[in-house]
Structures are given as structure tokens and as C-alpha cells.
Motif scaffolding. Structure first.
Motif, PDB file in Angstrom:
ATOM      1  N   HIS A   1       0.802  -1.229   0.000  1.00 56.48           N
ATOM      2  CA  HIS A   1       0.000   0.000   0.000  1.00 56.48           C
ATOM      3  C   HIS A   1       0.835   1.281   0.000  1.00 56.48           C
ATOM      4  N   SER A   2       2.156   1.151   0.072  1.00 54.12           N
ATOM      5  CA  SER A   2       2.994   2.343  -0.106  1.00 54.12           C
ATOM      6  C   SER A   2       2.769   2.955  -1.483  1.00 54.12           C
ATOM      7  N   ASN A   3       2.335   2.113  -2.433  1.00 56.31           N
ATOM      8  CA  ASN A   3       2.135   2.569  -3.803  1.00 56.31           C
ATOM      9  C   ASN A   3       0.774   3.234  -4.018  1.00 56.31           C
ATOM     10  N   PHE A   4      -0.080   3.225  -2.981  1.00 56.28           N
ATOM     11  CA  PHE A   4      -1.358   3.961  -3.077  1.00 56.28           C
ATOM     12  C   PHE A   4      -1.742   4.447  -1.675  1.00 56.28           C
ATOM     13  N   ARG A   5      -0.807   5.198  -1.082  1.00 51.39           N
ATOM     14  CA  ARG A   5      -0.908   5.594   0.323  1.00 51.39           C
ATOM     15  C   ARG A   5      -2.200   6.333   0.663  1.00 51.39           C
ATOM     16  N   GLU A   6      -2.615   7.278  -0.192  1.00 50.32           N
ATOM     17  CA  GLU A   6      -3.795   8.077   0.133  1.00 50.32           C
ATOM     18  C   GLU A   6      -5.054   7.221   0.219  1.00 50.32           C
ATOM     19  N   VAL A   7      -5.206   6.291  -0.715  1.00 52.56           N
ATOM     20  CA  VAL A   7      -6.375   5.408  -0.706  1.00 52.56           C
ATOM     21  C   VAL A   7      -6.363   4.536   0.539  1.00 52.56           C
ATOM     22  N   TYR A   8      -5.181   3.981   0.845  1.00 50.58           N
ATOM     23  CA  TYR A   8      -5.040   3.132   2.032  1.00 50.58           C
ATOM     24  C   TYR A   8      -5.415   3.891   3.300  1.00 50.58           C
ATOM     25  N   GLU A   9      -4.848   5.074   3.478  1.00 53.14           N
ATOM     26  CA  GLU A   9      -5.098   5.836   4.702  1.00 53.14           C
ATOM     27  C   GLU A   9      -6.558   6.248   4.821  1.00 53.14           C
ATOM     28  N   LYS A  10      -7.199   6.546   3.707  1.00 51.84           N
ATOM     29  CA  LYS A  10      -8.623   6.902   3.729  1.00 51.84           C
ATOM     30  C   LYS A  10      -9.454   5.745   4.271  1.00 51.84           C
TER      31      LYS A  10
ATOM     32  N   ILE B   1      -8.425   3.043   5.948  1.00 52.98           N
ATOM     33  CA  ILE B   1      -8.042   2.691   7.313  1.00 52.98           C
ATOM     34  C   ILE B   1      -8.737   3.628   8.304  1.00 52.98           C
ATOM     35  N   SER B   2      -8.719   4.927   8.015  1.00 54.70           N
ATOM     36  CA  SER B   2      -9.349   5.904   8.914  1.00 54.70           C
ATOM     37  C   SER B   2     -10.857   5.709   9.001  1.00 54.70           C
ATOM     38  N   GLU B   3     -11.463   5.224   7.919  1.00 54.37           N
ATOM     39  CA  GLU B   3     -12.909   4.992   7.900  1.00 54.37           C
ATOM     40  C   GLU B   3     -13.285   3.625   8.468  1.00 54.37           C
ATOM     41  N   GLY B   4     -12.285   2.807   8.773  1.00 60.22           N
ATOM     42  CA  GLY B   4     -12.554   1.473   9.298  1.00 60.22           C
ATOM     43  C   GLY B   4     -13.087   0.508   8.268  1.00 60.22           C
ATOM     44  N   SER B   5     -12.788   0.770   6.982  1.00 62.92           N
ATOM     45  CA  SER B   5     -13.303  -0.076   5.902  1.00 62.92           C
ATOM     46  C   SER B   5     -12.599  -1.425   5.834  1.00 62.92           C
ATOM     47  N   PHE B   6     -11.344  -1.464   6.270  1.00 61.63           N
ATOM     48  CA  PHE B   6     -10.623  -2.716   6.425  1.00 61.63           C
ATOM     49  C   PHE B   6      -9.611  -2.549   7.537  1.00 61.63           C
ATOM     50  N   ILE B   7      -8.964  -3.659   7.919  1.00 62.40           N
ATOM     51  CA  ILE B   7      -8.055  -3.669   9.067  1.00 62.40           C
ATOM     52  C   ILE B   7      -6.685  -4.146   8.620  1.00 62.40           C
ATOM     53  N   ASP B   8      -5.638  -3.478   9.089  1.00 63.70           N
ATOM     54  CA  ASP B   8      -4.260  -3.854   8.808  1.00 63.70           C
ATOM     55  C   ASP B   8      -3.751  -4.723   9.957  1.00 63.70           C
ATOM     56  N   LEU B   9      -3.398  -5.982   9.661  1.00 59.80           N
ATOM     57  CA  LEU B   9      -2.920  -6.911  10.689  1.00 59.80           C
ATOM     58  C   LEU B   9      -1.413  -6.875  10.873  1.00 59.80           C
ATOM     59  N   GLY B  10      -0.708  -6.049  10.097  1.00 62.51           N
ATOM     60  CA  GLY B  10       0.739  -5.958  10.242  1.00 62.51           C
ATOM     61  C   GLY B  10       1.468  -6.557   9.058  1.00 62.51           C
ATOM     62  N   LYS B  11       2.775  -6.546   9.144  1.00 62.45           N
ATOM     63  CA  LYS B  11       3.623  -6.905   8.012  1.00 62.45           C
ATOM     64  C   LYS B  11       3.657  -8.402   7.746  1.00 62.45           C
ATOM     65  N   ASN B  12       3.512  -8.748   6.478  1.00 59.48           N
ATOM     66  CA  ASN B  12       3.872 -10.078   6.016  1.00 59.48           C
ATOM     67  C   ASN B  12       5.388 -10.104   5.798  1.00 59.48           C
ATOM     68  N   LEU B  13       5.901  -9.141   5.033  1.00 60.87           N
ATOM     69  CA  LEU B  13       7.334  -8.987   4.810  1.00 60.87           C
ATOM     70  C   LEU B  13       7.836  -7.782   5.594  1.00 60.87           C
ATOM     71  N   PRO B  14       9.034  -7.867   6.195  1.00 53.86           N
ATOM     72  CA  PRO B  14       9.562  -6.718   6.930  1.00 53.86           C
ATOM     73  C   PRO B  14       9.957  -5.574   6.019  1.00 53.86           C
TER      74      PRO B  14
ATOM     75  N   ILE C   1      -0.690  -7.461   5.680  1.00 55.34           N
ATOM     76  CA  ILE C   1      -1.876  -8.304   5.534  1.00 55.34           C
ATOM     77  C   ILE C   1      -3.095  -7.475   5.929  1.00 55.34           C
ATOM     78  N   LEU C   2      -4.019  -7.317   4.992  1.00 54.04           N
ATOM     79  CA  LEU C   2      -5.253  -6.572   5.234  1.00 54.04           C
ATOM     80  C   LEU C   2      -6.428  -7.538   5.252  1.00 54.04           C
ATOM     81  N   VAL C   3      -7.408  -7.253   6.110  1.00 58.23           N
ATOM     82  CA  VAL C   3      -8.632  -8.065   6.128  1.00 58.23           C
ATOM     83  C   VAL C   3      -9.838  -7.136   6.144  1.00 58.23           C
ATOM     84  N   THR C   4     -10.946  -7.637   5.641  1.00 58.46           N
ATOM     85  CA  THR C   4     -12.174  -6.856   5.636  1.00 58.46           C
ATOM     86  C   THR C   4     -12.633  -6.581   7.066  1.00 58.46           C
ATOM     87  N   ALA C   5     -13.407  -5.530   7.261  1.00 58.81           N
ATOM     88  CA  ALA C   5     -13.654  -4.979   8.598  1.00 58.81           C
ATOM     89  C   ALA C   5     -14.298  -5.960   9.572  1.00 58.81           C
TER      90      ALA C   5
END
Length: 320
Positions: A88-97, A99-112, A246-250
């Protein structure tokens, strides 16, 4: 009359039992985002195998093919449950939008970290004594040095210029590569190549490497080709390591808490990914085959993601 009543009661009770058994047997379906590169397809099948065969919850897994942004939309609207590689570094604005709206959840890094930038074969700069290749561009350190080395990377369709592969058509990062190409005024010496698929670019890299010839272009890790070839990045083209999470639906934590707990523990490295992707090519297998190879040969990596009982169930399923 009594017999009829008894039969009716038995039918009602039997119907209730069958209904209960039917509901227990119907698994909850989980949909993975099957994106267009090999590593995520393998991760999807590693996770799916563990979920279906190891966790005590009753789940079935399936995979939905699509691009990055359609898959993000799928997470938001609930058509997709799990994205194993967000990048999601390649589409940061969409991701942050979202995440802030709670549309999906970030579970943390798969790759460091997930390196990406412009690569050349290591022998271009350092040579390769075993192959009898002398250094071709020993002073190639930055993009500022590329104009004087254009002839090492000749465009086969226009030999008066070099050729730089700037990414895949439609990818957000490709626009950044084009911007860098233009910022460095490389158009006087090089043509741009923006193919429609990653495998077509990897094939050109592999062909050049086999011949000991020059090749330059955008690439990323982990990928099978990076597990196979010795490539080195031009440092001033290095992008910040991509967030490969890793992202999952809300609502997944509510519907499948054991799946979410497992995915929170799911961690790999770039080297591990390069290895199983190279093995995928070596064995000429698909993503499912690579996933099962990983589970059979890398127990030290995946068993810490789960408890001992889950690990034993997974091992038993692999042995079948």
C-alpha cells in the motif's frame, strides 16, 4: 391417531437434527485477493491450507483474481476477506482513507521490507570471473552515470539507443519510474519499455543474464527471478521499502477470530519468498505446489504462527 402424532413428532425432530447437522457442515467461505504476482498467490495458498486443515473453525477458502485497486474495493465492500500482500505504499492516500474509515483492518507486516528500484546484473558492474565476464560498467553508481553506458543496454529495435524497462502498464509505481526517467533527461540516450505483464519483463532479464549481456529496469523483491539471478540495485533509484502488509475486511475479526489471530502471526522474509519462488520455477509447479513445498520444507518458519495442535493437523493433512 397416536401413531400419526408420533410420526409427526419424529419427523419434526429428525428435520431439526438434519438442519443442525447441515448448518455445522456448511463451512464459512473466505475469499483471498489473488493478485497478479506469484508471491501473493503462494501466500494465499499457504494461509488457506493452514486455515482449512489446521484451524478448528469450519472454513473453506477460495481466490478472486484481480488488480490491486479492485481488490482494495473488494475488501471495502466485503467481497474479499483477505489481502496477503498490500503493497500500500504505492497507493498511500487510498489506504489511509479506508483505514481511517474502518473499511478494512491492517494486521501488520507479512514482509519486513520489500525492496524495489532499478536493477542491473551484478556482472555489469563487478564482472563474473567464473563466467569469464569482465566488468562492463565499473563506475556505474547512479542514474547520472547511465548516459555514458547506454550502449551496454541497447534497444534491439532501435540500436542507436539503450532501453530501460520502467515497470508494468497500469501500475502506480510505473508512473514514478517514468517521472524519474524524465527528471534525469534519459530520453536522449534511452527508450522506455512498459510491457503489459511482469512475466514478459522477467523473461527479458533472464535471457540477458544467460547471454551475459546488459539489462536495466525496474523490479522488486520478492520474486522468482530474484531468487534465481544475481542482480544489484542502482542506489539512487531505490524506493523506500514497500509496506507489504496483511489486510482483512472490517468484520473478519468478528466472523473468524481464530483466522485473524493466525494471520497476525504470519511473518516471512524477502529471502524466504525469493527461495520458494525460485523453487516454484525449478520444480515447474504452480502456486499450490509451491505452498505445499514451503509447508513441508519450512516447518521452522510456519509452525511458530500456530499452536502445536494446529501444526500437527496441518502436518497430517500434508502427509495424506
Amino acid at each position: 391417531m397416536k401413531n400419526q402424532i408420533c410420526i409427526l413428532i419424529l419427523l419434526v425432530l429428525l428435520g431439526g437434527v438434519l438442519s443442525a447437522e447441515g448448518s455445522q457442515e456448511a463451512p464459512q467461505e473466505l475469499i483471498f485477493a489473488d493478485l497478479s504476482w506469484d508471491s501473493v498467490m503462494v501466500h494465499n495458498r499457504i494461509a488457506a491450507f493452514i486455515i482449512e486443515n489446521g484451524l478448528e473453525g469450519n472454513y473453506s477458502c477460495d481466490f478472486m483474481a484481480g488488480g490491486t485497486m479492485p481488490s482494495i474495493t473488494g475488501l471495502v465492500n466485503g467481497n474479499i476477506d483477505i489481502d496477503m500482500e498490500s503493497w500500500h505504499s504505492n497507493f498511500r492516500e487510498v489506504y489511509e482513507k479506508h483505514i481511517s474509515e474502518g473499511s478494512f483492518i491492517d494486521l501488520g507486516k507479512n514482509l519486513p521490507d520489500a525492496p524495489q528500484g532499478w536493477y542491473v546484473p551484478r556482472y555489469v558492474i563487478e564482472g563474473d570471473k567464473d563466467r569469464g565476464i569482465a566488468p562492463m560498467a565499473p563506475d556505474l553508481k547512479t542514474t547520472d552515470d547511465l548516459p555514458r553506458y547506454w550502449n551496454l543496454f541497447k534497444d534491439p529495435e532501435d540500436p542507436e539507443k539503450g532501453l530501460i524497462y520502467l515497470g508494468i502498464s497500469g501500475w502506480a509505481i510505473t508512473e514514478d519510474n517514468v517521472a524519474l526517467f524524465e527528471e534525469k533527461n534519459l530520453g536522449e540516450y534511452y527508450n522506455q519499455s512498459i510491457p503489459g505483464s511482469a512475466p514478459s519483463v522477467a523473461a527479458t532479464m533472464d535471457a540477458a543474464f544467460k547471454k551475459g549481456e546488459g539489462w536495466i529496469g525496474y523490479w522488486w523483491e520478492p520474486t522468482a527471478i530474484m531468487g534465481k539471478l544475481d542482480m544489484v540495485m542502482i542506489e539512487d533509484t531505490r524506493y523506500p521499502p514497500a509496506d507489504c502488509n496483511i489486510l482483512v475486511t472490517a468484520d473478519l475479526p468478528e466472523r473468524a477470530p481464530d483466522v485473524v489471530d493466525f494471520l497476525k502471526n504470519y511473518k516471512t522474509t524477502v529471502a524466504q519468498n525469493n527461495e520458494f519462488l525460485a523453487k516454484m520455477t525449478e520444480l515447474d509447479t504452480d502456486a499450490q505446489g509451491a505452498a505445499e513445498w514451503f509447508l513441508k520444507n519450512k516447518e521452522d518458519v510456519w509452525t511458530p504462527w500456530v499452536d502445536a495442535e494446529t501444526a500437527e493437523r496441518v502436518k497430517a493433512a500434508l502427509a495424506e
